[in-house]
Write an enzyme that holds these catalytic residues in place. Structure first.
Site, PDB file in Angstrom:
ATOM      1  N   TYR A  71       9.609   4.731   6.862  1.00  0.00           N
ATOM      2  CA  TYR A  71       9.478   5.385   8.167  1.00  0.00           C
ATOM      3  C   TYR A  71      10.435   4.815   9.217  1.00  0.00           C
ATOM      4  O   TYR A  71      11.114   5.568   9.907  1.00  0.00           O
ATOM      5  CB  TYR A  71       8.034   5.342   8.696  1.00  0.00           C
ATOM      6  CG  TYR A  71       7.840   6.229   9.922  1.00  0.00           C
ATOM      7  CD1 TYR A  71       7.754   7.611   9.785  1.00  0.00           C
ATOM      8  CD2 TYR A  71       7.788   5.696  11.199  1.00  0.00           C
ATOM      9  CE1 TYR A  71       7.614   8.426  10.889  1.00  0.00           C
ATOM     10  CE2 TYR A  71       7.651   6.506  12.313  1.00  0.00           C
ATOM     11  CZ  TYR A  71       7.571   7.869  12.159  1.00  0.00           C
ATOM     12  OH  TYR A  71       7.441   8.684  13.258  1.00  0.00           O
ATOM     13  N   ILE A  89       8.559  -1.353 -14.592  1.00  0.00           N
ATOM     14  CA  ILE A  89       7.286  -1.396 -13.867  1.00  0.00           C
ATOM     15  C   ILE A  89       6.756   0.032 -13.940  1.00  0.00           C
ATOM     16  O   ILE A  89       7.272   0.932 -13.293  1.00  0.00           O
ATOM     17  CB  ILE A  89       7.467  -1.916 -12.441  1.00  0.00           C
ATOM     18  CG1 ILE A  89       7.940  -3.381 -12.506  1.00  0.00           C
ATOM     19  CG2 ILE A  89       6.169  -1.812 -11.654  1.00  0.00           C
ATOM     20  CD1 ILE A  89       8.231  -4.018 -11.154  1.00  0.00           C
ATOM     21  N   LYS A  91      13.249  -3.597  -8.625  1.00  0.00           N
ATOM     22  CA  LYS A  91      12.690  -2.409  -9.273  1.00  0.00           C
ATOM     23  C   LYS A  91      13.471  -1.231  -8.729  1.00  0.00           C
ATOM     24  O   LYS A  91      13.365  -0.903  -7.545  1.00  0.00           O
ATOM     25  CB  LYS A  91      11.199  -2.263  -8.965  1.00  0.00           C
ATOM     26  CG  LYS A  91      10.584  -0.983  -9.536  1.00  0.00           C
ATOM     27  CD  LYS A  91       9.131  -0.817  -9.115  1.00  0.00           C
ATOM     28  CE  LYS A  91       8.563   0.507  -9.630  1.00  0.00           C
ATOM     29  NZ  LYS A  91       7.166   0.730  -9.188  1.00  0.00           N
ATOM     30  N   TYR A 118      12.115  -3.563  -4.154  1.00  0.00           N
ATOM     31  CA  TYR A 118      11.648  -2.272  -4.670  1.00  0.00           C
ATOM     32  C   TYR A 118      12.337  -1.160  -3.909  1.00  0.00           C
ATOM     33  O   TYR A 118      12.098  -0.962  -2.714  1.00  0.00           O
ATOM     34  CB  TYR A 118      10.123  -2.195  -4.522  1.00  0.00           C
ATOM     35  CG  TYR A 118       9.453  -0.928  -5.029  1.00  0.00           C
ATOM     36  CD1 TYR A 118      10.116  -0.003  -5.830  1.00  0.00           C
ATOM     37  CD2 TYR A 118       8.125  -0.667  -4.695  1.00  0.00           C
ATOM     38  CE1 TYR A 118       9.484   1.144  -6.276  1.00  0.00           C
ATOM     39  CE2 TYR A 118       7.480   0.479  -5.137  1.00  0.00           C
ATOM     40  CZ  TYR A 118       8.160   1.378  -5.925  1.00  0.00           C
ATOM     41  OH  TYR A 118       7.519   2.519  -6.368  1.00  0.00           O
ATOM     42  N   THR A 149       2.572   1.187  -5.290  1.00  0.00           N
ATOM     43  CA  THR A 149       2.447   2.615  -4.984  1.00  0.00           C
ATOM     44  C   THR A 149       1.339   3.256  -5.809  1.00  0.00           C
ATOM     45  O   THR A 149       0.481   3.974  -5.286  1.00  0.00           O
ATOM     46  CB  THR A 149       3.775   3.332  -5.271  1.00  0.00           C
ATOM     47  OG1 THR A 149       4.805   2.728  -4.507  1.00  0.00           O
ATOM     48  CG2 THR A 149       3.678   4.806  -4.910  1.00  0.00           C
ATOM     49  N   ARG A 189      10.349   7.994  -1.786  1.00  0.00           N
ATOM     50  CA  ARG A 189       9.119   7.689  -1.058  1.00  0.00           C
ATOM     51  C   ARG A 189       9.394   7.221   0.373  1.00  0.00           C
ATOM     52  O   ARG A 189       8.659   7.536   1.285  1.00  0.00           O
ATOM     53  CB  ARG A 189       8.347   6.574  -1.777  1.00  0.00           C
ATOM     54  CG  ARG A 189       7.672   6.988  -3.056  1.00  0.00           C
ATOM     55  CD  ARG A 189       6.266   7.466  -2.787  1.00  0.00           C
ATOM     56  NE  ARG A 189       5.535   7.669  -4.032  1.00  0.00           N
ATOM     57  CZ  ARG A 189       4.240   7.943  -4.095  1.00  0.00           C
ATOM     58  NH1 ARG A 189       3.516   8.026  -2.982  1.00  0.00           N
ATOM     59  NH2 ARG A 189       3.642   8.133  -5.248  1.00  0.00           N
TER      60      ARG A 189
END
Length: 295
Positions: A108, A204, A162, A134, A45, A139
């Site tokens: 999405y 991270i 993560k 992740y 990201t 997001r």
């Protein structure tokens, strides 16, 4: 491969005239290795992978692997909301020598938990290097539940997560039900110590782009039993960390890097320059911890 312990930097992708600045990328990689960063996470990201072409991502991943040359692990961001594309990039990353993969939940599409299990299992079946799941619902619009993480943890190639939900209760549940050798990394710089207290193995990190040694020291201090020191470091940095997320990441971290003379370059559209009032907050926090002087 055993996944890393410590601070993995979610490395920015430096741009110049809207193209990848490979000279600067080389400098950043060397600087991180010299300053105790435990792993490089490339094309995540913070690396603006979502605005990079497939060929750009491949070239950046290969360049990073070759530059690091096995001195520390390189974890390639190969996630996509297209499972076939994620498999292609994951296979490529393995072929060029990446030590592991960071794969974000599909965005999405908003698949189900069953879809997440199928997505990750299909990717994991296609490669032979470790995958770090992740989870970043802020997001992606999709939260991966602890039960789903538990089911995926049984796959031999899925070795960590993560966790960037910001929900420490969710992290605790993952730690409770998943095997002891399943690695949990903080995806939130302001929650490194809380996550380590639940059995996590590291972070991270975004702030590690400017404070690699300090971020490494938070984790190493905690894991070596110097818990008070780790907590003090965490609290000392939290004001700056908060300002690094006052606008969408990686806008503030790239701004901070440029203020510090690190020449990270611009962000790509649709990201833009920070608002002046937020830059002022960032400047104040950089000064507060001694990175700049405005006098």
């Amino acid at each position: 491969m055993t996944l890393f312990k410590g601070s993995g930097v979610a490395l920015v992708t430096p741009f110049k005239s809207n193209k990848v600045n490979y000279q600067k990328l080389e400098e950043l990689i060397e600087w991180h290795i010299e300053n105790s960063t435990d792993a490089i996470i490339i094309c995540g990201t913070t690396g603006e992978a979502s605005t990079m072409t497939r060929e750009e991502k491949k070239k950046v991943i290969r360049f990073t692997v070759e530059q690091v040359n096995n001195r520390i692990p390189v974890i390639a961001g190969t996630g996509s909301n297209n499972t076939i594309e994620a498999i292609e990039l994951s296979k490529y990353s393995q072929e060029v020598g990446a030590n592991g993969l960071l794969i974000v939940t599909p965005y999405y599409n908003k698949t189900t938990q069953k879809g997440l299990i199928k997505h990750y299992t299909t990717i994991a079946d296609s490669i032979n290097i470790p995958i770090i799941l992740y989870n970043v619902p802020g997001r992606t619009g999709l939260n991966m539940t602890p039960k789903t993480v538990f089911q995926l943890a049984s796959h031999p190639n899925i070795q960590g997560v993560k966790e960037a939900s910001g929900n420490i209760s969710q992290v605790a549940e993952i730690a409770r039900i998943c095997p002891d050798d399943f690695y949990i990394y903080s995806g939130n710089d302001d929650q490194i110590v809380p996550l380590l207290s639940l059995g996590g193995q590291g972070v991270i990190s975004v702030v590690a782009n400017i404070l690699p040694k300090e971020t490494h020291d938070i984790v190493s201090s905690y894991l070596s039993g110097k818990i008070d020191h780790a907590r003090e470091l965490q609290l000392h940095l939290n004001g700056l960390i908060n300002s690094l997320f006052i606008e969408t990441n990686p806008m503030p971290i790239k701004t901070a890097m440029n203020i510090l003379g690190m020449d990270a370059g611009e962000v790509r559209l649709p990201l833009t320059k920070m608002e002046p009032q937020n830059i002022e907050i960032l400047l104040n926090n950089l000064e507060e911890i001694g990175l700049i002087s405005r006098r």
